[in-house]
Design a protein around this motif. Structure first.
Motif, PDB file in Angstrom:
ATOM      1  N   MET A 288       0.852  -1.183   0.000  1.00  0.00           N
ATOM      2  CA  MET A 288       0.000   0.000   0.000  1.00  0.00           C
ATOM      3  C   MET A 288       0.888   1.233   0.000  1.00  0.00           C
ATOM      4  SD  MET A 288      -3.068   1.140   2.507  1.00  0.00           S
ATOM      5  CE  MET A 288      -4.170  -0.122   1.948  1.00  0.00           C
ATOM      6  N   PHE A 289       0.645   2.151  -0.926  1.00  0.00           N
ATOM      7  CA  PHE A 289       1.488   3.327  -1.088  1.00  0.00           C
ATOM      8  C   PHE A 289       0.658   4.590  -0.944  1.00  0.00           C
ATOM      9  CE2 PHE A 289       3.326  -0.121  -3.537  1.00  0.00           C
ATOM     10  CZ  PHE A 289       4.611  -0.141  -3.029  1.00  0.00           C
ATOM     11  N   TRP A 290       1.279   5.641  -0.430  1.00  0.00           N
ATOM     12  CA  TRP A 290       0.653   6.940  -0.225  1.00  0.00           C
ATOM     13  C   TRP A 290       1.220   7.925  -1.236  1.00  0.00           C
ATOM     14  CZ3 TRP A 290      -2.876  10.018   1.608  1.00  0.00           C
ATOM     15  CH2 TRP A 290      -2.598  11.352   1.795  1.00  0.00           C
ATOM     16  N   GLY A 291       0.349   8.780  -1.808  1.00  0.00           N
ATOM     17  CA  GLY A 291       0.841   9.782  -2.739  1.00  0.00           C
ATOM     18  C   GLY A 291      -0.278  10.555  -3.414  1.00  0.00           C
ATOM     19  N   ASP A 292       0.052  11.190  -4.531  1.00  0.00           N
ATOM     20  CA  ASP A 292      -0.862  12.032  -5.296  1.00  0.00           C
ATOM     21  C   ASP A 292      -1.608  11.159  -6.303  1.00  0.00           C
ATOM     22  OD1 ASP A 292      -2.113  13.869  -6.911  1.00  0.00           O
ATOM     23  OD2 ASP A 292      -0.387  15.193  -7.070  1.00  0.00           O
ATOM     24  N   LYS A 293      -2.950  11.157  -6.226  1.00  0.00           N
ATOM     25  CA  LYS A 293      -3.753  10.329  -7.119  1.00  0.00           C
ATOM     26  C   LYS A 293      -4.192  11.055  -8.379  1.00  0.00           C
ATOM     27  CE  LYS A 293      -6.146   7.013  -5.284  1.00  0.00           C
ATOM     28  NZ  LYS A 293      -7.210   6.271  -4.606  1.00  0.00           N
ATOM     29  N   GLY A 294      -3.775  12.316  -8.563  1.00  0.00           N
ATOM     30  CA  GLY A 294      -4.101  13.043  -9.782  1.00  0.00           C
ATOM     31  C   GLY A 294      -5.105  14.159  -9.553  1.00  0.00           C
ATOM     32  N   ALA A 295      -5.394  14.897 -10.625  1.00  0.00           N
ATOM     33  CA  ALA A 295      -6.300  16.052 -10.536  1.00  0.00           C
ATOM     34  C   ALA A 295      -7.735  15.628 -10.787  1.00  0.00           C
ATOM     35  CB  ALA A 295      -5.885  17.114 -11.548  1.00  0.00           C
ATOM     36  N   GLY A 296      -8.656  16.328 -10.105  1.00  0.00           N
ATOM     37  CA  GLY A 296     -10.080  16.086 -10.291  1.00  0.00           C
ATOM     38  C   GLY A 296     -10.660  17.001 -11.359  1.00  0.00           C
ATOM     39  N   GLU A 297     -11.984  17.030 -11.455  1.00  0.00           N
ATOM     40  CA  GLU A 297     -12.666  17.839 -12.462  1.00  0.00           C
ATOM     41  C   GLU A 297     -12.467  19.338 -12.247  1.00  0.00           C
ATOM     42  OE1 GLU A 297     -16.731  16.687 -12.383  1.00  0.00           O
ATOM     43  OE2 GLU A 297     -16.300  14.635 -12.982  1.00  0.00           O
ATOM     44  N   ASN A 298     -12.421  19.768 -10.981  1.00  0.00           N
ATOM     45  CA  ASN A 298     -12.293  21.196 -10.690  1.00  0.00           C
ATOM     46  C   ASN A 298     -10.841  21.656 -10.570  1.00  0.00           C
ATOM     47  OD1 ASN A 298     -11.681  19.963  -8.326  1.00  0.00           O
ATOM     48  ND2 ASN A 298     -13.139  21.083  -7.070  1.00  0.00           N
ATOM     49  N   GLY A 299      -9.895  20.819 -10.889  1.00  0.00           N
ATOM     50  CA  GLY A 299      -8.487  21.199 -10.879  1.00  0.00           C
ATOM     51  C   GLY A 299      -7.762  20.925  -9.582  1.00  0.00           C
ATOM     52  N   SER A 300      -8.485  20.611  -8.517  1.00  0.00           N
ATOM     53  CA  SER A 300      -7.793  20.300  -7.263  1.00  0.00           C
ATOM     54  C   SER A 300      -7.356  18.840  -7.292  1.00  0.00           C
ATOM     55  CB  SER A 300      -8.688  20.581  -6.072  1.00  0.00           C
ATOM     56  OG  SER A 300      -9.847  19.797  -6.147  1.00  0.00           O
ATOM     57  N   ARG A 301      -6.265  18.572  -6.637  1.00  0.00           N
ATOM     58  CA  ARG A 301      -5.661  17.248  -6.671  1.00  0.00           C
ATOM     59  C   ARG A 301      -6.190  16.399  -5.529  1.00  0.00           C
ATOM     60  NH1 ARG A 301      -2.430  17.243 -10.639  1.00  0.00           N
ATOM     61  NH2 ARG A 301      -1.357  15.343 -10.074  1.00  0.00           N
ATOM     62  N   HIS A 302      -5.995  15.080  -5.621  1.00  0.00           N
ATOM     63  CA  HIS A 302      -6.490  14.140  -4.627  1.00  0.00           C
ATOM     64  C   HIS A 302      -5.331  13.329  -4.047  1.00  0.00           C
ATOM     65  CE1 HIS A 302     -10.697  14.755  -5.721  1.00  0.00           C
ATOM     66  NE2 HIS A 302     -10.248  14.862  -6.964  1.00  0.00           N
ATOM     67  N   PRO A 303      -5.085  13.422  -2.712  1.00  0.00           N
ATOM     68  CA  PRO A 303      -4.102  12.543  -2.092  1.00  0.00           C
ATOM     69  C   PRO A 303      -4.778  11.230  -1.694  1.00  0.00           C
ATOM     70  CG  PRO A 303      -4.879  14.110  -0.481  1.00  0.00           C
ATOM     71  CD  PRO A 303      -5.569  14.429  -1.766  1.00  0.00           C
ATOM     72  N   GLY A 304      -4.018  10.182  -1.567  1.00  0.00           N
ATOM     73  CA  GLY A 304      -4.615   8.927  -1.142  1.00  0.00           C
ATOM     74  C   GLY A 304      -3.651   7.776  -1.199  1.00  0.00           C
ATOM     75  N   THR A 305      -4.201   6.579  -1.074  1.00  0.00           N
ATOM     76  CA  THR A 305      -3.407   5.358  -1.084  1.00  0.00           C
ATOM     77  C   THR A 305      -3.789   4.516  -2.294  1.00  0.00           C
ATOM     78  OG1 THR A 305      -5.019   4.250   0.309  1.00  0.00           O
ATOM     79  CG2 THR A 305      -3.155   5.285   1.421  1.00  0.00           C
ATOM     80  N   ALA A 306      -2.871   3.679  -2.730  1.00  0.00           N
ATOM     81  CA  ALA A 306      -3.115   2.774  -3.847  1.00  0.00           C
ATOM     82  C   ALA A 306      -2.191   1.568  -3.720  1.00  0.00           C
ATOM     83  CB  ALA A 306      -2.866   3.493  -5.171  1.00  0.00           C
ATOM     84  N   GLY A 307      -2.447   0.558  -4.532  1.00  0.00           N
ATOM     85  CA  GLY A 307      -1.632  -0.651  -4.525  1.00  0.00           C
ATOM     86  C   GLY A 307      -0.375  -0.545  -5.361  1.00  0.00           C
ATOM     87  N   CYS A 308      -0.195   0.578  -6.061  1.00  0.00           N
ATOM     88  CA  CYS A 308       1.011   0.790  -6.859  1.00  0.00           C
ATOM     89  C   CYS A 308       1.644   2.122  -6.437  1.00  0.00           C
ATOM     90  CB  CYS A 308       0.667   0.815  -8.346  1.00  0.00           C
ATOM     91  SG  CYS A 308      -0.481   2.119  -8.784  1.00  0.00           S
ATOM     92  N   ARG A 309       2.864   2.337  -6.866  1.00  0.00           N
ATOM     93  CA  ARG A 309       3.544   3.581  -6.509  1.00  0.00           C
ATOM     94  C   ARG A 309       2.816   4.769  -7.126  1.00  0.00           C
ATOM     95  NH1 ARG A 309       7.423   3.054  -2.911  1.00  0.00           N
ATOM     96  NH2 ARG A 309       8.681   1.198  -3.127  1.00  0.00           N
ATOM     97  N   LEU A 310       2.642   5.833  -6.321  1.00  0.00           N
ATOM     98  CA  LEU A 310       1.990   7.057  -6.770  1.00  0.00           C
ATOM     99  C   LEU A 310       3.004   8.179  -6.870  1.00  0.00           C
ATOM    100  CD1 LEU A 310      -1.165   6.886  -4.499  1.00  0.00           C
ATOM    101  CD2 LEU A 310      -1.061   6.413  -6.942  1.00  0.00           C
ATOM    102  N   GLN A 311       2.638   9.235  -7.572  1.00  0.00           N
ATOM    103  CA  GLN A 311       3.501  10.408  -7.678  1.00  0.00           C
ATOM    104  C   GLN A 311       3.631  11.061  -6.295  1.00  0.00           C
ATOM    105  OE1 GLN A 311       5.140  11.328 -10.421  1.00  0.00           O
ATOM    106  NE2 GLN A 311       4.278   9.492 -11.364  1.00  0.00           N
ATOM    107  N   PRO A 312       4.747  11.739  -6.022  1.00  0.00           N
ATOM    108  CA  PRO A 312       4.878  12.413  -4.730  1.00  0.00           C
ATOM    109  C   PRO A 312       3.907  13.594  -4.618  1.00  0.00           C
ATOM    110  CG  PRO A 312       6.802  12.822  -6.113  1.00  0.00           C
ATOM    111  CD  PRO A 312       5.948  11.845  -6.842  1.00  0.00           C
TER     112      PRO A 312
END
Length: 100
Positions: free
Chosen positions: A63-87
């Protein structure tokens, strides 16, 4: 300090002073610890005990913690995933952050 069954607990000036000084030191320590900010970026679940418990119950070694990407309104989403995420990007607006 002693108990007077007719008058309750009796404390004299030295005992009250000792107790007040110890409580002041203890409360100073509690205040100091509570005002400290943890170093680094915190997961979105920090401070929400129920969510932390649910994550730990389902925890996997990958389980990895990081940046999950940008949403519809331009704000980004932090979270966890099973693969490496961007810092995490310090200057980017994240969902739920208190930045104006």
């Amino acid at each position: 300090m002693f108990v007077d069954y007719g008058g309750g607990v009796v404390m004299f000036a030295p005992q009250i002073t000792y107790l007040a000084v110890l409580w002041a030191l203890f409360m100073g320590f509690v205040w100091f610890v509570s005002c400290q900010k943890p170093a680094g970026y915190l997961p979105a679940t920090y401070g929400h005990i129920k969510t932390v418990v649910e994550l730990v119950d389902e925890w996997h070694p990958s389980m990895f913690w990081g940046d999950k990407g940008a949403g519809e309104n331009g704000s980004r989403h932090p979270g966890t995933a099973g693969c490496r995420l961007q810092p995490i990007e310090p200057s980017a607006p994240y969902m739920g952050s208190a930045t104006p």
